[in-house]
Design a protein around this motif. Structure first.
Motif, PDB file in Angstrom:
ATOM      1  N   ILE A 126      -7.422  11.101   2.009  1.00 13.82           N
ATOM      2  CA  ILE A 126      -6.987   9.846   2.625  1.00 13.82           C
ATOM      3  C   ILE A 126      -5.582  10.018   3.202  1.00 13.82           C
ATOM      4  CG2 ILE A 126      -8.443   8.497   1.073  1.00 13.82           C
ATOM      5  CD1 ILE A 126      -5.882   7.547  -0.337  1.00 13.82           C
ATOM      6  N   SER A 183      -3.420   3.959   2.324  1.00 14.48           N
ATOM      7  CA  SER A 183      -4.207   2.869   1.751  1.00 14.48           C
ATOM      8  C   SER A 183      -3.432   1.576   1.928  1.00 14.48           C
ATOM      9  CB  SER A 183      -4.482   3.106   0.261  1.00 14.48           C
ATOM     10  OG  SER A 183      -5.237   2.024  -0.280  1.00 14.48           O
ATOM     11  N   SER A 212     -12.450   8.547  -1.310  1.00 17.55           N
ATOM     12  CA  SER A 212     -11.374   7.554  -1.289  1.00 17.55           C
ATOM     13  C   SER A 212     -11.050   7.079  -2.700  1.00 17.55           C
ATOM     14  CB  SER A 212     -11.763   6.362  -0.407  1.00 17.55           C
ATOM     15  OG  SER A 212     -11.838   6.735   0.956  1.00 17.55           O
ATOM     16  N   GLY A 239       0.825  -1.199   0.000  1.00 14.18           N
ATOM     17  CA  GLY A 239       0.000   0.000   0.000  1.00 14.18           C
ATOM     18  C   GLY A 239       0.857   1.245   0.000  1.00 14.18           C
ATOM     19  N   ASP A 298      -9.084   9.793  -4.576  1.00 12.11           N
ATOM     20  CA  ASP A 298      -7.663   9.833  -4.219  1.00 12.11           C
ATOM     21  C   ASP A 298      -6.928   8.602  -4.730  1.00 12.11           C
ATOM     22  OD1 ASP A 298      -7.831  12.300  -3.068  1.00 12.11           O
ATOM     23  OD2 ASP A 298      -7.688  11.617  -0.990  1.00 12.11           O
ATOM     24  N   LEU A 299      -7.561   7.441  -4.650  1.00 14.68           N
ATOM     25  CA  LEU A 299      -6.933   6.229  -5.170  1.00 14.68           C
ATOM     26  C   LEU A 299      -6.689   6.345  -6.671  1.00 14.68           C
ATOM     27  CD1 LEU A 299      -8.955   3.499  -3.251  1.00 14.68           C
ATOM     28  CD2 LEU A 299      -6.474   3.786  -3.150  1.00 14.68           C
ATOM     29  N   ARG A 337      -8.147  -0.982   1.670  1.00 14.92           N
ATOM     30  CA  ARG A 337      -8.844  -0.030   2.527  1.00 14.92           C
ATOM     31  C   ARG A 337      -8.064   1.275   2.592  1.00 14.92           C
ATOM     32  NH1 ARG A 337      -8.403  -2.239   8.770  1.00 14.92           N
ATOM     33  NH2 ARG A 337      -6.309  -1.497   9.248  1.00 14.92           N
ATOM     34  N   THR A 338      -8.790   2.345   2.870  1.00 13.94           N
ATOM     35  CA  THR A 338      -8.176   3.651   3.076  1.00 13.94           C
ATOM     36  C   THR A 338      -8.518   4.134   4.476  1.00 13.94           C
ATOM     37  OG1 THR A 338     -10.088   4.885   2.256  1.00 13.94           O
ATOM     38  CG2 THR A 338      -8.423   4.216   0.631  1.00 13.94           C
ATOM     39  N   SER A 339      -7.709   5.047   4.989  1.00  9.86           N
ATOM     40  CA  SER A 339      -8.002   5.670   6.282  1.00  9.86           C
ATOM     41  C   SER A 339      -8.212   7.153   6.075  1.00  9.86           C
ATOM     42  CB  SER A 339      -6.878   5.418   7.286  1.00  9.86           C
ATOM     43  OG  SER A 339      -5.648   5.945   6.826  1.00  9.86           O
TER      44      SER A 339
END
Length: 494
Positions: A351, A354, A398, A340, A401-402, A375-377
C-alpha cells in the motif's frame, strides 16, 4: 436524439440565412469537460457533451459501502485555489462544502508510525531540526551541507528527485518527497518535472544557491499573504457528487449531455467541425477536447498530426483504491489519530497510503455512525502489476499492511475495490514543453481547444480551470466568426 436526422437540404433558402446560436461539442464528460460545458452554456453557446462511458465525472465517483456514502475516486480539492470550490457553489453545493475534520496525518516510516513533519513544501523541508523522528542522523547531517554546496543548475527543467537529492540527499527524497508528491501523481519523483509539479520550488531553485533558503523564502511569502481558511475542501456525500450537480446545471441552461456516445472521428470542412459518432455526424462551430491524451491523440491524427504525436507520448499511471467498512466498535482505540498515513515506497510495502475516511470527513461519520470507513491505495507508475491481482487479494494485502502499521486485526464487514486504469497522467521532465508544443499545434485549428489533467495539473481545481479556459477561448473565437447556416447547426450533415 435531437437533430440526428437534420440536413441542410431540409431547410428552404430563406432559412439558410437565419441567425442562430453557435454550437460547441465537448468531447469528454469528466470534470474538465463538464466545467467547460457549464462555462459555455453561460456565454450564449449551445452545447452538446459526448461521454464515451455510461457515467459522468471521470476520476470523480461517488458510491457507497455498507450503506455509507464514500468517494471511490478523488476525495478532496484544494481550497486555496478557487476554481473548484467556486464551481461547487455555482451549481448549488455551497452548503455541502466541508473541510476535513482533522489536518494531521502520519508517516509509516521504517516500521513506525510518526507524525507527518510540518514546515515543508510538498515534502521538501525547510528546517532539518524537525525531522529527527523521520530521517537518520547521517541524513540530517547531509541536509546541512546544502547551505555550502554550489548552486545546482536546473536548466529548463529537472526531475524533483534528482534536484532534491543533489541538494539535501537521497533519504529526504525517499522518506518525505516520494510518499507526498509521488502520491499526488502516482508517479516516480525521480522522473517527475520540478517545473510542472512544484513551480514554486523551480522558481526558488533558479534564484537561490541553497534549497533550504529557497523553501524558507516560499514559507515566508506564504505567511506574509496570511491565507486563512482550510487548505482542502470536501463535499457532504463525496466529491463525486460534483459532476452530477454540474451536469444538472448544464442541462438546466439548455445543454445536452449524452453518455455511452464515444466519438469515432473528428474532421473539419467548409468552416465547421464534423464529430462522428455511431449515431451519426454532429456538426459544430467549435470543439473542446476534454478526453484523455490517448483519445485526443487518436481524434487529432488527421487534423493535426503534430499534436497527435505529442499527445501519444503522454504516459499514465494506474492504481487501485481498496475501500473497507469495519464495525466501529472493533477498531476503537486501535488506529492512530489523524486522517491516515503515507508510506515511503522505499520500505517495500504494497500500500502507498491509507485514509481514515470516517475520521477525515465528518459527513462519513454522520451518515454511518456505527461504521469506520477507511481506504488504501495500491499501485503507481511502473508498479501496475498489483492491479492484476483479484479483488480479494488486494483486500488481503491491504489488511496485512494495515495490521503491520497499526495493529488492526478486525475484519471488514464489506469491501470494495475500484481500479483506475490510466488514472493519472505523468508529468516527467519536459512536460511543460510538450504541452506548449501541443497547444501550438492545436492553435492552428480554428474553433478547437484541449483541456484536462494531461496539461496544466492533475488536481480538481486545475482541471476545472483548464476546462474554463478552453471554454473562454472557444467562446471568444466562435462568437465573433461567421457560423454555420441553421440547417447544419442542429444535427448531422451528409
Amino acid at each position: 436524439m435531437n437533430g440526428i436526422n437534420g440536413t441542410s437540404g431540409q431547410h428552404g433558402t430563406s432559412a439558410s440565412h437565419t441567425p442562430r446560436t453557435p454550437h460547441v461539442v465537448v468531447v469528454g464528460g469528466g470534470i474538465s469537460g463538464l466545467a467547460a460545458a457549464h462555462r459555455l452554456t453561460g456565454s450564449g453557446v449551445r452545447v452538446t457533451v459526448l461521454e464515451a462511458t455510461d457515467r459522468l465525472g471521470g476520476k470523480l465517483e461517488a458510491g457507497e459501502i455498507a450503506g455509507a456514502p464514500v468517494d471511490l475516486g478523488a476525495e478532496s480539492m484544494l481550497a486555496r485555489r478557487p476554481e473548484a470550490v467556486a464551481l461547487a457553489r455555482e451549481v448549488g453545493l455551497g452548503d455541502r462544502l466541508q473541510p476535513p475534520s482533522t489536518a494531521t496525518a502520519s508517516l509509516w516510516n521504517r516500521g513506525t508510525l510518526t507524525p507527518m513533519p510540518k514546515g515543508h513544501v510538498m515534502g521538501v523541508p525547510g528546517d532539518p531540526s524537525v525531522l529527527g523522528g523521520v530521517l537518520s542522523a547521517e541524513a540530517l547531517a547531509r541536509m546541512e551541507e546544502d547551505r555550502a554546496l554550489p548552486r545546482t543548475e536546473v536548466g529548463d527543467d529537472i526531475a524533483i528527485g534528482a534536484y532534491v537529492a543533489a541538494r539535501l540527499g537521497r533519504e529526504v527524497v525517499d522518506r518525505l518527497v516520494e510518499p507526498l508528491l509521488g502520491g499526488v501523481y502516482a508517479g516516480d519523483v525521480y522522473r517527475t518535472s520540478l517545473r510542472a509539479a512544484v513551480p514554486a520550488l523551480y522558481d526558488a531553485a533558479t534564484r537561490h544557491d541553497s534549497l533550504l533558503e529557497g523553501v524558507g523564502e516560499i514559507q515566508r511569502r506564504a505567511a506574509a499573504q496570511q491565507q486563512t481558511g482550510p487548505v482542502f475542501m470536501g463535499i457532504d456525500g463525496g466529491i463525486g457528487v460534483l459532476p452530477g450537480a454540474v451536469a444538472d446545471a448544464v442541462r438546466a441552461r439548455g445543454g445536452e449531455i449524452r453518455t455511452e456516445t464515444p466519438v469515432l472521428g473528428l474532421s473539419r470542412a467548409d468552416g465547421h467541425w464534423a464529430v462522428r459518432t455511431e449515431e451519426g455526424v454532429i456538426q459544430a462551430d467549435g470543439v473542446v477536447l476534454a478526453a484523455p491524451a490517448w483519445s485526443a491523440s487518436a481524434l487529432l491524427a488527421d487534423a493535426s498530426p503534430a499534436a497527435s504525436a505529442e499527445l501519444q507520448g503522454v504516459e499514465y499511471a494506474s492504481m487501485a483504491l481498496v475501500t473497507m467498512a469495519f464495525a466501529r466498535s472493533e477498531v476503537a482505540g486501535v488506529l492512530p489519530e489523524g486522517s491516515g498515513f503515507l508510506v515511503p515506497p522505499v520500505d517495500g510495502h504494497t500500500i502507498k497510503a491509507s485514509t481514515f475516511s470516517s475520521r477525515k470527513w465528518g459527513w462519513v461519520s454522520e451518515h454511518a455512525p456505527d461504521l469506520f470507513v477507511l481506504r488504501t491505495s495500491v499501485g503507481r507508475y511502473g508498479e501496475e502489476e498489483h492491479l492484476h491481482r483479484d479483488d480479494a487479494d488486494l483486500v488481503d494485502v491491504s489488511l496485512k499492511d494495515l495490521g503491520a502499521a497499526t495493529g488492526l486485526a478486525a475484519r471488514p464487514v464489506e469491501t470494495r475495490v475500484t481500479r483506475w486504469i490510466g488514472g493519472l497522467p505523468q508529468y516527467p521532465v519536459g512536460h511543460l514543453a510538450r504541452v506548449a508544443r501541443i497547444r501550438e499545434a492545436v492553435a492552428k485549428l480554428p474553433g478547437l481547444r484541449v483541456c484536462g489533467a494531461a496539461y496544466d495539473g492533475v488536481g480538481i481545481p486545475a482541471c476545472v480551470g483548464s476546462g474554463q479556459r478552453a471554454a473562454d477561448g472557444i467562446a471568444e473565437e466562435i462568437l465573433v466568426m461567421p457560423t454555420l447556416v441553421e440547417g447544419t447547426a442542429d444535427g448531422t450533415g451528409q
